[in-house]
Enzyme design. Structure first.
Site, PDB file in Angstrom:
ATOM      1  N   CYS A   7       3.790 -12.072  -1.060  1.00  0.00           N
ATOM      2  CA  CYS A   7       3.881 -10.827  -0.290  1.00  0.00           C
ATOM      3  C   CYS A   7       3.886  -9.662  -1.275  1.00  0.00           C
ATOM      4  O   CYS A   7       4.781  -9.549  -2.108  1.00  0.00           O
ATOM      5  CB  CYS A   7       5.141 -10.820   0.572  1.00  0.00           C
ATOM      6  SG  CYS A   7       5.425  -9.201   1.342  1.00  0.00           S
ATOM      7  N   CYS A  10       7.066  -7.443  -1.194  1.00  0.00           N
ATOM      8  CA  CYS A  10       8.207  -8.098  -1.850  1.00  0.00           C
ATOM      9  C   CYS A  10       8.118  -7.864  -3.356  1.00  0.00           C
ATOM     10  O   CYS A  10       9.108  -7.517  -4.005  1.00  0.00           O
ATOM     11  CB  CYS A  10       8.200  -9.605  -1.584  1.00  0.00           C
ATOM     12  SG  CYS A  10       8.852 -10.091   0.024  1.00  0.00           S
ATOM     13  N   ASP A  33       2.416   5.520  -1.067  1.00  0.00           N
ATOM     14  CA  ASP A  33       1.351   4.721  -0.475  1.00  0.00           C
ATOM     15  C   ASP A  33       0.113   4.782  -1.382  1.00  0.00           C
ATOM     16  O   ASP A  33      -0.234   5.842  -1.902  1.00  0.00           O
ATOM     17  CB  ASP A  33       1.014   5.259   0.922  1.00  0.00           C
ATOM     18  CG  ASP A  33       0.185   4.281   1.724  1.00  0.00           C
ATOM     19  OD1 ASP A  33       0.706   3.722   2.705  1.00  0.00           O
ATOM     20  OD2 ASP A  33      -0.992   4.064   1.372  1.00  0.00           O
ATOM     21  N   HIS A  49      12.503  -9.719   2.543  1.00  0.00           N
ATOM     22  CA  HIS A  49      11.293  -9.810   3.363  1.00  0.00           C
ATOM     23  C   HIS A  49      11.608  -9.919   4.853  1.00  0.00           C
ATOM     24  O   HIS A  49      12.317 -10.823   5.286  1.00  0.00           O
ATOM     25  CB  HIS A  49      10.447 -11.019   2.954  1.00  0.00           C
ATOM     26  CG  HIS A  49       9.185 -11.119   3.738  1.00  0.00           C
ATOM     27  ND1 HIS A  49       8.039 -10.465   3.382  1.00  0.00           N
ATOM     28  CD2 HIS A  49       8.899 -11.765   4.906  1.00  0.00           C
ATOM     29  CE1 HIS A  49       7.094 -10.705   4.278  1.00  0.00           C
ATOM     30  NE2 HIS A  49       7.594 -11.494   5.219  1.00  0.00           N
ATOM     31  N   ASN A  88       4.326   0.671  12.060  1.00  0.00           N
ATOM     32  CA  ASN A  88       3.302  -0.089  12.771  1.00  0.00           C
ATOM     33  C   ASN A  88       3.768  -1.531  12.926  1.00  0.00           C
ATOM     34  O   ASN A  88       4.255  -2.134  11.967  1.00  0.00           O
ATOM     35  CB  ASN A  88       1.979  -0.052  11.986  1.00  0.00           C
ATOM     36  CG  ASN A  88       1.383   1.343  11.950  1.00  0.00           C
ATOM     37  OD1 ASN A  88       1.402   2.050  12.950  1.00  0.00           O
ATOM     38  ND2 ASN A  88       0.885   1.752  10.798  1.00  0.00           N
ATOM     39  N   HIS A  99       5.019  -6.856   5.965  1.00  0.00           N
ATOM     40  CA  HIS A  99       6.386  -6.699   5.425  1.00  0.00           C
ATOM     41  C   HIS A  99       6.865  -5.349   5.952  1.00  0.00           C
ATOM     42  O   HIS A  99       6.216  -4.324   5.693  1.00  0.00           O
ATOM     43  CB  HIS A  99       6.344  -6.753   3.885  1.00  0.00           C
ATOM     44  CG  HIS A  99       7.673  -6.540   3.208  1.00  0.00           C
ATOM     45  ND1 HIS A  99       8.159  -7.416   2.243  1.00  0.00           N
ATOM     46  CD2 HIS A  99       8.578  -5.556   3.314  1.00  0.00           C
ATOM     47  CE1 HIS A  99       9.334  -6.974   1.807  1.00  0.00           C
ATOM     48  NE2 HIS A  99       9.606  -5.833   2.438  1.00  0.00           N
ATOM     49  N   HIS A 101       7.969  -1.829   6.951  1.00  0.00           N
ATOM     50  CA  HIS A 101       8.020  -0.580   6.190  1.00  0.00           C
ATOM     51  C   HIS A 101       7.945   0.605   7.134  1.00  0.00           C
ATOM     52  O   HIS A 101       7.337   0.536   8.199  1.00  0.00           O
ATOM     53  CB  HIS A 101       6.880  -0.504   5.163  1.00  0.00           C
ATOM     54  CG  HIS A 101       5.523  -0.763   5.726  1.00  0.00           C
ATOM     55  ND1 HIS A 101       5.057  -2.035   5.993  1.00  0.00           N
ATOM     56  CD2 HIS A 101       4.538   0.080   6.106  1.00  0.00           C
ATOM     57  CE1 HIS A 101       3.838  -1.954   6.496  1.00  0.00           C
ATOM     58  NE2 HIS A 101       3.496  -0.678   6.573  1.00  0.00           N
ATOM     59  N   HIS A 103       6.541   4.420   7.240  1.00  0.00           N
ATOM     60  CA  HIS A 103       5.727   5.465   6.603  1.00  0.00           C
ATOM     61  C   HIS A 103       6.431   6.807   6.787  1.00  0.00           C
ATOM     62  O   HIS A 103       6.907   7.113   7.890  1.00  0.00           O
ATOM     63  CB  HIS A 103       4.358   5.607   7.286  1.00  0.00           C
ATOM     64  CG  HIS A 103       3.478   4.415   7.223  1.00  0.00           C
ATOM     65  ND1 HIS A 103       2.380   4.336   6.393  1.00  0.00           N
ATOM     66  CD2 HIS A 103       3.512   3.233   7.894  1.00  0.00           C
ATOM     67  CE1 HIS A 103       1.772   3.174   6.566  1.00  0.00           C
ATOM     68  NE2 HIS A 103       2.434   2.486   7.477  1.00  0.00           N
TER      69      HIS A 103
HETATM   70  P1  5GP Z   1       0.475  -0.578   7.682  1.00  0.00           P
HETATM   71  O1  5GP Z   1      -0.961  -0.448   8.070  1.00  0.00           O
HETATM   72  O2  5GP Z   1       0.844  -2.031   7.464  1.00  0.00           O
HETATM   73  O3  5GP Z   1       1.438   0.136   8.574  1.00  0.00           O
HETATM   74  O4  5GP Z   1       0.625   0.173   6.291  1.00  0.00           O
HETATM   75  C1  5GP Z   1       0.418  -0.428   5.067  1.00  0.00           C
HETATM   76  C2  5GP Z   1       0.282   0.671   4.052  1.00  0.00           C
HETATM   77  O5  5GP Z   1       0.450   0.109   2.777  1.00  0.00           O
HETATM   78  C3  5GP Z   1      -1.112   1.337   4.057  1.00  0.00           C
HETATM   79  O6  5GP Z   1      -0.948   2.737   4.281  1.00  0.00           O
HETATM   80  C4  5GP Z   1      -1.676   1.030   2.671  1.00  0.00           C
HETATM   81  O7  5GP Z   1      -2.387   2.117   2.131  1.00  0.00           O
HETATM   82  C5  5GP Z   1      -0.429   0.691   1.865  1.00  0.00           C
HETATM   83  N1  5GP Z   1      -0.651  -0.291   0.824  1.00  0.00           N
HETATM   84  C6  5GP Z   1      -1.321  -1.467   0.937  1.00  0.00           C
HETATM   85  N2  5GP Z   1      -1.264  -2.153  -0.221  1.00  0.00           N
HETATM   86  C7  5GP Z   1      -0.544  -1.380  -1.081  1.00  0.00           C
HETATM   87  C8  5GP Z   1      -0.137  -1.559  -2.434  1.00  0.00           C
HETATM   88  O8  5GP Z   1      -0.447  -2.563  -3.087  1.00  0.00           O
HETATM   89  N3  5GP Z   1       0.603  -0.568  -2.995  1.00  0.00           N
HETATM   90  C9  5GP Z   1       0.983   0.539  -2.291  1.00  0.00           C
HETATM   91  N4  5GP Z   1       1.693   1.466  -2.951  1.00  0.00           N
HETATM   92  N5  5GP Z   1       0.616   0.735  -1.011  1.00  0.00           N
HETATM   93  C10 5GP Z   1      -0.133  -0.211  -0.411  1.00  0.00           C
HETATM   94 ZN    ZN Z   2       7.608  -9.310   1.766  1.00  0.00          ZN
END
Ligand code: 5GP
Ligand code: ZN
Length: 113
Positions: A7, A10, A33, A49, A88, A99, A101, A103
């Protein structure tokens, strides 16, 4: 609850992959992000996690995540101008990282809903 193998959040939250860390607590990491949708776009991520909000998250942890939001907003300079918080959950919401989170986005006016 602990980390899940393979993950990415994680690994980032626990310092195994370097990132642009904004702030950290014992249980939470806040980092930028990788593909920001606004001038300020950071993520509050538990170090343990949980796949999503559907994952029976302890109330105490949820409370800590919510309480951290205005602190993060201050630290990133959007506290007074305003910001949007987004969680989301699942496919229809386009959750791409499984995982939990939050925003936090700001630094420019939202023109959608
Ligand atoms: P979700 O679509 O799951 O709500 O948001 C995931 C967010 O994680 C996206 O905005 C994407 O740009 C960000 N993201 C994905 N992989 C990485 C990463 O490896 N590092 C960082 N800093 N952000 C990531
Ligand atoms: Zn995780």
């Amino acid at each position: 609850m602990a980390q899940k193998e393979d993950c990415i959040f994680c690994k980032i939250a626990n310092g195994e992959i370097p990132t642009d860390m904004v702030m950290e607590t014992e249980e939470l990491a806040v980092f930028k992000d990788a593909s920001p949708k606004k001038p300020v776009h950071v993520l509050i991520v538990p170090k343990d996690h949980y796949s999503s909000l559907n994952d029976d998250i302890p109330e105490e942890l949820l409370g800590k995540m919510m309480k951290l939001i205005p602190e993060v907003a201050k630290k990133t300079g959007v506290h007074d101008s305003g910001y949007r918080t987004i969680i989301n959950t699942g496919d229809d919401a386009n959750q791409s990282v499984k995982h939990l989170h939050i925003h936090i986005c700001g630094g420019a006016k939202f023109t959608d809903f």
